[in-house]
Design an enzyme around this catalytic site. Structure first.
Site, short mmCIF file in Angstrom:
data_model
loop_
_atom_site.label_atom_id
_atom_site.label_comp_id
_atom_site.label_asym_id
_atom_site.label_seq_id
_atom_site.Cartn_x
_atom_site.Cartn_y
_atom_site.Cartn_z
N GLU A 173 1.64 1.13 -3.15
CA GLU A 173 0.28 0.62 -3.23
C GLU A 173 -0.73 1.75 -3.36
O GLU A 173 -1.66 1.91 -2.56
CB GLU A 173 -0.04 -0.26 -2.01
CG GLU A 173 0.78 -1.54 -2.00
CD GLU A 173 0.42 -2.51 -0.88
OE1 GLU A 173 0.66 -3.72 -1.05
OE2 GLU A 173 -0.10 -2.07 0.15
N GLU A 362 6.92 -6.76 -3.49
CA GLU A 362 6.47 -7.30 -2.20
C GLU A 362 5.82 -8.65 -2.43
O GLU A 362 4.94 -8.78 -3.27
CB GLU A 362 5.46 -6.38 -1.50
CG GLU A 362 6.03 -5.11 -0.91
CD GLU A 362 5.00 -4.34 -0.08
OE1 GLU A 362 4.11 -5.00 0.52
OE2 GLU A 362 5.07 -3.11 -0.06
#
Length: 467
Positions: A173, A362
């Site tokens: 991320e 995810e």
């Protein structure tokens, strides 16, 4: 859903070293930035002192219990497991010349255990942590020398595991550094935008160097980036809302643009100029950035809305980001809005933009599970959430989007990143531990365990379109 998922689709789950391994000082491991955030990435930075403790110090003790956990993943039929290497297990302070053999040996054992069951590793090089030594002595990613330290680390693990790991990710991320700079780039929360973007630039250059190294050392392997997929919709059809939505989506798409296209997009020049942001970019940096990733990976938990006049609306906190709630969507216990169709939309947006394979690394639902008197856990809410999202993945594949795989977050209960809670549970496997660190650490299959096993074994044919 029968026939929509590719034959070699990589079904599995995703965890992170600092949220599952524990053993935070075992076998020569150094302190990471995560170790200094005992209350999660939104908590205060706390120096470690002798005798103190935090829930992540043990986490779910995956460091010692991984054979049991890998066996449970294999029972579900996992084709792939995403995890990360703790940088501080390999280079405890970050700037050593020689790696820590005990740390390298641990991941050898882990990857060998996965290979016993035919589970492919998908490995993140840096997942919400870096050596605290690099922060203390160099200022984290604010110092250009950290690029060299990261490249040394990347080349070390590529060489060590080149026959065991074929799928790699650089930074988890990566766009979250804009919102949590200590976690992302090792800078104080109050750092100005120039300092943050300079550190991000160094990280982007380091990512490109890692891509080049992977292509050289693991020629048959693939390496991708990892984005927080914070897709935003305009709250209304007002042109001003549409423009503001485009601007805010570009805040995170910028990272994908650089890593997938190999240069800074033109819109960032105006953004830097209008916000007085100075970033030192050398000609060598520009050449380095041309080494682009092989695929795009991302997390997806929720969508949100944008308005050009946000003052009159309350915001909802999601995974790092604050968003204006969508009045057409329901929310989880933690206020994260549930939008399965948004995943199909995001897949199409990313594929249209980059024309590279995509990997959903995810996606999951955090909830408070209840253990019944007979020991069973009936998490139908989790089954429904994942089912509905995977139905939309199948639709995106039917749209023509190339999707490599899906790793749910997290297949076993773990310490949440945001607030370091155990009570916010994501897993198909329950772990007996509470927020205070009490519990036996016993593993227990939830109802969703058997549901996901059927999804994998049927290659998605068991999914139900509940629309």
């Amino acid at each position: 859903m029968n026939g929509k998922f590719p034959q070699h689709f990589l079904w599995g789950g995703a965890v992170a070293a600092n949220q599952v391994e524990g053993a935070y000082q075992a076998d020569g491991k150094g302190l990471s930035t995560s170790d200094l955030q005992p209350q999660g990435i939104f908590g205060a930075i706390t120096p470690r002192t002798a005798g103190d403790s935090g829930i992540k110090d043990v986490a779910i003790d995956f460091y010692h219990r991984y054979p049991e956990d890998i066996a449970l993943f294999a029972e579900m039929g996992f084709k792939c497991l995403r995890t990360s290497i703790a940088w501080t297990r390999i280079f405890p302070q970050g700037d050593e010349e020689t790696p820590n053999e005990a740390g390298l040996a641990f991941y050898d054992r882990l990857f060998d255990e996965m290979a016993k069951y035919g589970i492919q590793p998908l490995i993140t090089l840096s997942h919400y942590e870096m050596p605290y030594g690099l922060v203390k002595h160099y200022g984290g990613w604010g110092d250009r020398r950290t690029i060299d330290f990261f490249e040394r680390y990347a080349r070390t693990v590529f060489e060590r595991y080149k026959h065991k790991v074929k799928h790699w990710l650089t930074f988890n991320e990566i766009n979250m550094s804009l919102h949590a700079p200590f976690t992302g780039v090792g800078l104080p929360q109050e750092s100005d935008k120039s300092a943050i973007y300079q550190a991000i630039h160094h990280q982007l250059v380091a990512s490109a160097r890692a891509v080049k190294a992977c292509h050289e050392i693991v020629p048959e392997g693939k390496i991708g980036n990892m984005l927080l997929g914070g897709i935003l919709y305009p709250l209304s059809c007002k042109p001003e809302d549409l423009l503001e939505t485009q601007r805010q989506n570009r805040d995170w798409l910028f990272f994908g643009d650089v890593q997938a296209r190999g240069c800074y997009p033109a819109y960032m020049q105006r953004f830097f100029r209008e916000n007085g942001i100075q970033v030192a970019i050398t000609e060598e940096d520009r050449q380095t950035l041309r080494e682009t990733i092989d695929f795009i990976s991302f997390s997806y938990y929720m969508s949100g809305c944008v308005t050009a006049d946000p003052a009159q609306y309350e915001t909802a906190r999601g995974n790092i980001l604050d968003m204006v709630p969508n009045p057409h969507l329901a929310s989880s216990e933690w206020g994260w809005q549930i939008d399965p169709i948004g995943l199909r939309y995001l897949l199409n947006v990313l594929y249209d933009r980059y024309q590279k394979p995509l990997f959903i690394v995810e996606n999951g639902l955090g909830a408070k599970d209840r253990v019944e008197a007979d020991g069973s856990i009936h998490d139908d809410y989790r089954i429904n959430y994942l089912n509905d999202h995977l139905v939309q993945v199948a639709e995106a594949i039917d749209d023509g989007v190339e999707v490599m795989g899906y790793t749910s977050w997290g297949p076993i209960d773990l310490v949440s990143a945001s607030k370091a809670e155990m009570s916010k549970r994501y897993g198909f496997i329950h772990v007996d531990r509470d927020d205070a660190g009490n519990g036996s650490l016993e593993r227990r299959r939830k109802k969703s365990f058997y549901w996901y096993r059927d999804v994998i074994h049927s290659n998605g044919a068991s999914l139900k379109d509940r629309r």
